[in-house]
Design a protein around this motif. Structure first.
Motif, PDB file in Angstrom:
ATOM      1  N   GLN A   1       0.833  -1.198   0.000  1.00 18.09           N
ATOM      2  CA  GLN A   1       0.000   0.000   0.000  1.00 18.09           C
ATOM      3  C   GLN A   1       0.867   1.246   0.000  1.00 18.09           C
ATOM      4  N   LEU A   2       1.933   1.173   0.789  1.00 15.12           N
ATOM      5  CA  LEU A   2       2.845   2.303   0.933  1.00 15.12           C
ATOM      6  C   LEU A   2       3.488   2.639  -0.412  1.00 15.12           C
ATOM      7  N   ILE A   3       4.007   1.597  -1.065  1.00 19.17           N
ATOM      8  CA  ILE A   3       4.690   1.838  -2.334  1.00 19.17           C
ATOM      9  C   ILE A   3       3.687   2.249  -3.409  1.00 19.17           C
ATOM     10  N   GLN A   4       2.523   1.603  -3.363  1.00 20.47           N
ATOM     11  CA  GLN A   4       1.477   1.979  -4.324  1.00 20.47           C
ATOM     12  C   GLN A   4       1.132   3.463  -4.151  1.00 20.47           C
ATOM     13  N   GLY A   5       1.056   3.887  -2.886  1.00 29.28           N
ATOM     14  CA  GLY A   5       0.776   5.288  -2.596  1.00 29.28           C
ATOM     15  C   GLY A   5       1.861   6.200  -3.150  1.00 29.28           C
ATOM     16  N   GLN A   6       3.112   5.777  -2.952  1.00 28.91           N
ATOM     17  CA  GLN A   6       4.224   6.576  -3.461  1.00 28.91           C
ATOM     18  C   GLN A   6       4.156   6.695  -4.980  1.00 28.91           C
ATOM     19  N   LEU A   7       3.883   5.548  -5.601  1.00 31.39           N
ATOM     20  CA  LEU A   7       3.845   5.537  -7.069  1.00 31.39           C
ATOM     21  C   LEU A   7       2.700   6.424  -7.568  1.00 31.39           C
ATOM     22  N   SER A   8       1.531   6.272  -6.939  1.00 23.78           N
ATOM     23  CA  SER A   8       0.386   7.086  -7.357  1.00 23.78           C
ATOM     24  C   SER A   8       0.697   8.565  -7.163  1.00 23.78           C
ATOM     25  N   GLY A   9       1.316   8.881  -6.030  1.00 24.08           N
ATOM     26  CA  GLY A   9       1.670  10.271  -5.767  1.00 24.08           C
ATOM     27  C   GLY A   9       2.604  10.798  -6.839  1.00 24.08           C
ATOM     28  N   TYR A  10       3.577   9.961  -7.190  1.00 27.95           N
ATOM     29  CA  TYR A  10       4.541  10.360  -8.208  1.00 27.95           C
ATOM     30  C   TYR A  10       3.855  10.585  -9.551  1.00 27.95           C
ATOM     31  N   ILE A  11       2.982   9.649  -9.905  1.00 29.33           N
ATOM     32  CA  ILE A  11       2.255   9.775 -11.173  1.00 29.33           C
ATOM     33  C   ILE A  11       1.415  11.041 -11.169  1.00 29.33           C
ATOM     34  N   GLU A  12       0.708  11.246 -10.034  1.00 24.46           N
ATOM     35  CA  GLU A  12      -0.159  12.407  -9.964  1.00 24.46           C
ATOM     36  C   GLU A  12       0.639  13.689 -10.149  1.00 24.46           C
ATOM     37  N   GLU A  13       1.798  13.726  -9.526  1.00 19.62           N
ATOM     38  CA  GLU A  13       2.593  14.940  -9.578  1.00 19.62           C
ATOM     39  C   GLU A  13       3.183  15.149 -10.980  1.00 19.62           C
ATOM     40  N   LEU A  14       3.752  14.079 -11.542  1.00 15.68           N
ATOM     41  CA  LEU A  14       4.458  14.248 -12.812  1.00 15.68           C
ATOM     42  C   LEU A  14       3.516  14.306 -14.004  1.00 15.68           C
TER      43      LEU A  14
END
Lengths: 581, 578
Positions: free
Chosen positions: A192-205
């Motif tokens: 969940q943590l990594i998925q969150g990080q990835l989603s955050g990264y995608i959202e930002e970029l």
């Protein structure tokens, strides 16, 4: 901690406990009937022993009985499921309304410092998660427990000895399930943590892909994405595998129970010791053995869902536990039609205790005065508005209107004394008419049109496809910034408040509308005490008093001439607009 | 749909053998009732205790082998599906990176984000299910049916009919509940809209004392949502009781006719027990099949959404990958527009830009002014080739911008976008967006010109200060100055300020303009603004109105000749300030 969360959820369920009781009773009846089935099937099988040795009469009797239990079980199962749905959704509706009510009465300090997206997600998603949790929890746990207890009782009635056998083997299943649940939970949290990080990264970029392109950053962005993605793969694979273990493992334990019952049951049937058993008895036992372990299996299946629900419930209760705005004083007066005399005496205020902002601030405002607030970006120009409207309360000193301290006036009537037009134009989803009439429900059509006319909004409204009945989309997407501002002015015009709070736009909108907005502001301010966050020179020069702010503090105070003569911060600010490059 | 199989190629061994192992488990599961029947018919009837124990051992063995096969299958499924998801995500991300603004606008950013996150996850889940259940569930259902028919075809027929009936019930209830789910989602969106409105409008709501009526509005929406959810519940609550009833009545029928068959000596008691077992198994398998149908319908929708991204080719193509040797010459315009027209939408009647021609020489500062929607930002987008002009040519240093590689074109331009966007990381990592190899000194200088040095120096960690997502820990003005510094770090030949000083107060804005003018003499600067003050001292001002250049000249010339420019100025300043 979890117990307290559960307790609070149960409190919210209380008004609907009739559905709960009904579901309980239906569950018990349904499960008893369902469990009685295998015994009847066993009896029917016992009645057909072999070639030319079939007892038709007892078969018919048993089957009639069986049919009755099936119909009964069917009806009660439906009632149970329906009641649980009703209970779940009525409860979550209440929770949702409570959270919204809380947010609606929260001090603005809380709303200003919390991401709106997060609060919305709590109202929408978290309550949904809780609903899923309640639904699954009741359905699975509940029917599971009743099934287990019921099965044990039925098995006892057939053969206590074999029952003991089954009961001794199954804790193994529980143990395995608990172990796996723990293991996979850990991996899930990490995933969940990594998925969150990835989603955050995608959202930002991806969210700012246009900026990415400006700087040719695509390759660098992809490199980091790939790394995160690979991490997710490794951890996701483990999480998926561990969680997928639960099902085959419990099925395996199930198989052991089944084999044990088949063997021991058969031995008993043959030797008659330690207990005697019929073939029909074995049949029913085998069915029970299957049914008995199923709830364990199912509960492990929904455990992640229930864990998520608990986490969501905690997030909701966290909001509900916040301090709401204190209520109005019991002897607070309701103010109507004030003259517009404002006095501020020895006022102290700061957003955070460690950073002192306004200190010993004094100001006398006579009816009809214009107060301009100026200062660089981020100098705290809206602080005074927040205090006047009691969006925030001063820490010391007092503000009074017509001589009455604002803390002794009901919030609603105090705010009704002010008409407010902010730079951030807020309109709600609805027709133009509804939006203008926002502050005066039941306003007559003529009043609305008059207000729109004096705000110079009538012309453009008539150009809209449906005139006053044109629906404004979310955030007023179909209107220009200037048009939205005109509607906000019309909204205030309709109410005719004795005092005004205005926030001028920093950058100009399109020229023609801009001229109208200025004219509308002039119309609005006639004869009213006005507080203006000013960006335009003409406004500043015509003001009775100018408050110059920097870093959250009022550093200079006086009219245009006085301040220029002082040759301080204001003078510098003023000159910067004329100085040549 | 088929392209996705190619992403599975790397994992084909897992994809093929995963289901094989699952199949082994399923076959073993089907054998269990036969063994049980044997125990009863041979063991119990003939009182053979040793045989019972032996068969018990067989049951245990079946269980162990079944467990092993299941675990292998799960392992394979997790490897293949997660690997698949990773490959698809990388693929989609790479594809999005090639998109020009036109494609990004068409999809919309939120939609692209859901496609690369949710949709890929759904697909990944479907792959796992494909390996784990697609073979197993139908096999169990069909296998149980065949086994039943083999035992006794007449009684097996009852099971067959019951299976069809259950399938029909599942189909009916599921197709009927889908529209309800959509409706429920809409109600939920409505709740979300109201919440979002009352949060963003908290001040206005309170200013008008409308908290109570907003609460009523919300309560109504919440009530509607829960009513819809309960209505769905009412329908789906039918599913279990109905299938339960069909299955059990089938058992009743089997028992009834089974009695005759046993009486005739056609089958044994053990057979009846096996048939009852098969019936139960079939029902469980069918419910799994029904869920699979739901999962795959969803996955198919997601797959087509992902496909749409993968199939979209960018409309702005890079034809040349070579570097040009550029000779800067003060006689050749740095930037020239020749009869350029552009429209965002081919069907649109009105062009965003019409027949625009102008020349900007090296070292000039040019202001572009005009109202909202006049085409100011469009000019910027065209220079950077985020879109291609519909008509006309744009040249930089005398070379058509279409002949440059993207990298060479964009690396010589520094852009400060309208919205000040910063990225999670440190101030330094953000400045390095402009130039990966920038030294601390270069960064300091950029900050200084951008009027940001002072506040960055005051921060305890200076350049290493963390920036939260979206730059939330900085004020609007600070963010804007940092984005200006970011553009300056690459020491561009051309600097474009796209309405990027709106959050700055007049004094800072002026200092910034002065610094740029003195520190970067040979830089060509384009300032897009709505504030006449920001551009009045430019060498040349281009006035735009609805896509047309209605005036090009200096401030004083335009005041005389250009009505639109005069109007803009008058709306912002008093007569004597002009």
């Amino acid at each position: 901690m979890k117990i307290s969360v559960l307790k609070r959820i149960i409190i919210y369920c209380k008004p609907y406990n009739r559905f709960f009781v009904l579901a309980m009773i239906s569950a018990m009846i349904q499960i008893s009937l369902t469990l009685y089935g295998p015994i009847l099937i066993g009896q029917a099988v016992d009645a057909m022993i072999a070639y030319h040795n079939v007892d038709y009469i007892s078969i018919i009797k048993t089957l009639c009985f069986l049919s009755a239990t099936i119909v009964g079980a069917m009806i009660f199962q439906w009632i149970m499921t329906y009641c649980i749905h009703k209970l779940t959704y009525c409860t979550t509706q209440d929770v949702r309304v409570a959270v919204y009510r809380k947010i609606n009465h929260m001090p603005l300090k809380y709303l200003d410092s919390h991401a709106h997206g997060d609060l919305i997600s709590r109202i929408v998603n978290d309550t949904d998660q809780v609903a899923d949790g309640i639904l699954q929890g009741f359905t699975q746990f509940f029917t599971g427990i009743v099934t287990i207890v019921g099965t044990i009782m039925f098995m006892l009635s057939v053969s206590p000895f074999i029952t003991l056998l089954v009961v001794f083997i199954t804790p193994l299943s529980l143990f395995v399930a608990a172990f796996l649940a723990k293991l996979s939970h850990k991996m899930f949290v990490k995933q969940q943590l990594i998925q969150g990080q990835l989603s955050g990264y995608i959202e930002e970029l991806i969210g700012n892909q246009k900026v990415v392109k400006v700087f040719c950053y695509e390759k660098r962005a992809f490199q980091k994405f790939e790394i995160l993605n690979e991490e997710l793969r490794i951890c996701g694979q483990k999480a998926q595998f561990y969680s997928a273990l639960a099902n085959p493992s419990t099925r395996f334990v199930n198989g052991i129970v089944y084999a044990a019952v088949a063997v021991i049951g058969s031995v008993c049937a043959i030797t008659g010791s330690p207990v005697s058993l019929t073939i029909g008895g074995i049949t029913s036992f085998l069915t029970y053995a299957n049914q008995y372990t199923k709830p364990f299996n199912e509960v492990t299946g929904v455990i992640t869902q229930i864990q998520t629900a608990f986490a969501s419930a905690q997030r909701l209760f966290h909001v509900l536990d916040q301090q709401a705005e204190p209520l109005d004083a019991p002897d607070a007066i309701t103010m109507t039609g004030c003259k517009g005399q404002v006095s501020i005496e020895h006022l102290y205020f700061s957003y955070r205790p460690e950073m002192r902002l306004i200190e010993d601030f004094n100001l006398q405002v006579n009816p009809g005065d214009r107060i301009a607030i100026v200062g660089p970006t981020g100098s705290g120009k809206s602080t005074l508005i927040n205090l006047l409207m009691r969006f925030y309360d001063a820490s010391e000193g007092r503000i009074s209107i017509d001589g009455i301290p604002i803390t002794q006036i009901t919030r609603n009537s105090l705010r009704n004394q002010f008409g407010m037009v902010l730079q951030d134009t807020w309109l709600h989803h609805g027709t133009i008419r509804d939006n203008i009439a926002y502050g005066k429900s039941g306003a007559k059509d003529e009043e609305i049109v008059t207000a729109a006319k004096s705000a110079f909004a009538h012309d453009f409204i008539m150009q809209q496809p449906n005139g006053y009945d044109t629906v404004i989309s979310e955030n007023g997407g179909n209107l220009s910034q200037g048009q939205k501002q005109l509607l906000c002015i019309a909204r205030v015009m309709l109410v005719c408040p004795p005092m005004l709070i205005l926030d001028e736009a920093t950058s100009s909108i399109d020229t023609r509308t801009e001229l109208k907005v200025q004219a509308a502001f002039q119309n609005l301010m006639k004869g009213r005490t006005s507080f203006i966050v000013a960006h335009r020179l003409s406004t500043i020069q015509n003001a009775t008093t100018i408050l110059v702010m920097e870093n959250g503090k009022v550093i200079e105070q006086g009219n245009h001439e006085v301040l220029l003569a002082r040759n301080g911060f204001y003078a510098k600010l003023y000159q910067s607009q004329f100085a040549n490059m | 749909m088929f392209r996705f199989f190619s992403y599975l190629r790397k994992y084909r061994i897992y994809v093929i053998f995963g289901p094989v192992f699952k199949l082994i488990e399923a076959i073993l599961e089907l054998i269990v009732p036969i063994v049980t029947a044997q125990i009863i018919d041979k063991g119990v009837r003939q009182a053979d205790v040793a045989y019972v124990w032996k068969m018990g051992g067989v049951l245990l063995l079946l269980g162990v082998v079944g467990l092993a096969s299941a675990l292998i299958c799960q392992k394979f499924a997790s490897i293949a599906s997660q690997g698949f998801g990773t490959v698809v995500r990388n693929q989609v991300y790479t594809q999005i990176n090639t998109f020009s603004y036109a494609e990004i606008d068409r999809f919309g950013i939120p939609s692209l984000i859901t496609r690369i996150t949710n949709d890929v996850n759904q697909l990944q889940f479907a792959v796992a299910m494909l390996i784990r259940l697609v073979i197993r569930a139908p096999f169990l259902a069909i296998g149980a049916m065949i086994a039943a028919l083999l035992i006794d075809w007449k009684l097996g027929l009852i099971l067959f009919i019951a299976t069809l009936l259950i399938g029909f019930i599942l189909y009916m209830i599921m197709t009927r509940s889908v529209p309800f789910y959509k409706k429920a989602q809409k109600k939920l969106d409505h709740i979300s809209l109201i919440s979002s409105e009352s949060l963003s409008g908290a001040r206005v709501v309170r200013a008008f004392s409308k908290q109570e009526s907003e609460q009523q509005r919300f309560n109504k929406a919440a009530k509607e949502q829960s009513n819809t959810a309960i209505a769905v519940g009412k329908l789906t609550a039918l599913l279990n009781p109905l299938t339960y009833a069909v299955m059990n009545f089938a058992i009743v029928t089997i028992l009834w006719f089974g009695g005759y068959r046993v009486d005739n000596g056609a089958i044994s008691q053990g057979h009846i027990i096996a048939l009852v077992n098969y019936m139960t198994q079939t029902l469980l398998a069918l419910i799994v099949v029904a869920n699979l149908v739901v999962i795959f319908t969803k996955a198919a929708a997601c797959a087509s959404r992902i496909n749409e991204v993968l199939d979209t080719k960018t409309s702005v193509l890079q034809t040349n990958h070579e570097l040009f040797q550029i000779v800067s010459d003060s006689h050749i315009p740095k930037i020239s527009f020749e009869q350029v027209s552009f429209s965002y939408d081919i069907q649109a009647k009105q062009n965003a830009l019409c027949n625009l021609s102008f020349k900007i020489y090296p070292g000039e500062t040019v202001g572009i002014i005009g109202g909202t929607g006049s085409g100011k930002s469009t000019i910027v987008h065209l220079i950077l080739r985020f879109y291609d002009a519909t008509k006309g040519t744009i040249k930089i240093d005398g070379i058509n911008i279409k002949d440059y590689s993207f990298a060479q074109l964009r690396e010589q331009i520094g852009v400060v976008p309208q919205r000040a966007v910063l990225f999670t990381g440190t101030i330094e990592s953000n400045l390095k967006w402009g130039n990966e190899n920038a030294t601390v000194q270069e960064m300091r200088k950029a900050l200084q010109i951008a009027q940001a040095e002072e506040f960055v120096c005051k921060l305890p960690q200076g350049l290493q200060t963390q920036i939260h997502q979206g730059g939330a820990n900085f004020s609007g003005g600070q963010k804007q100055r940092l984005t200006i510094a970011r553009a300056l770090v690459r020491e561009p030949n051309i600097l474009i300020l796209d309405d990027s000083s709106s959050a700055l107060d007049y004094a800072t804005d002026m200092n910034l303009r002065n610094a740029i003018a003195t520190e970067t003499k040979d830089m060509t600067v384009i300032v897009v603004s709505q504030r006449a003050n920001s551009i009045r001292y430019a060498d040349k001002i281009i006035v735009l109105d609805k896509g047309y250049a209605v005036g090009i000249g200096t401030h004083n010339q335009l005041l005389e000749q250009c009505l639109v420019y005069r109007e803009i100025c008058l709306s912002q300043m008093r007569e004597e300030e002009l």
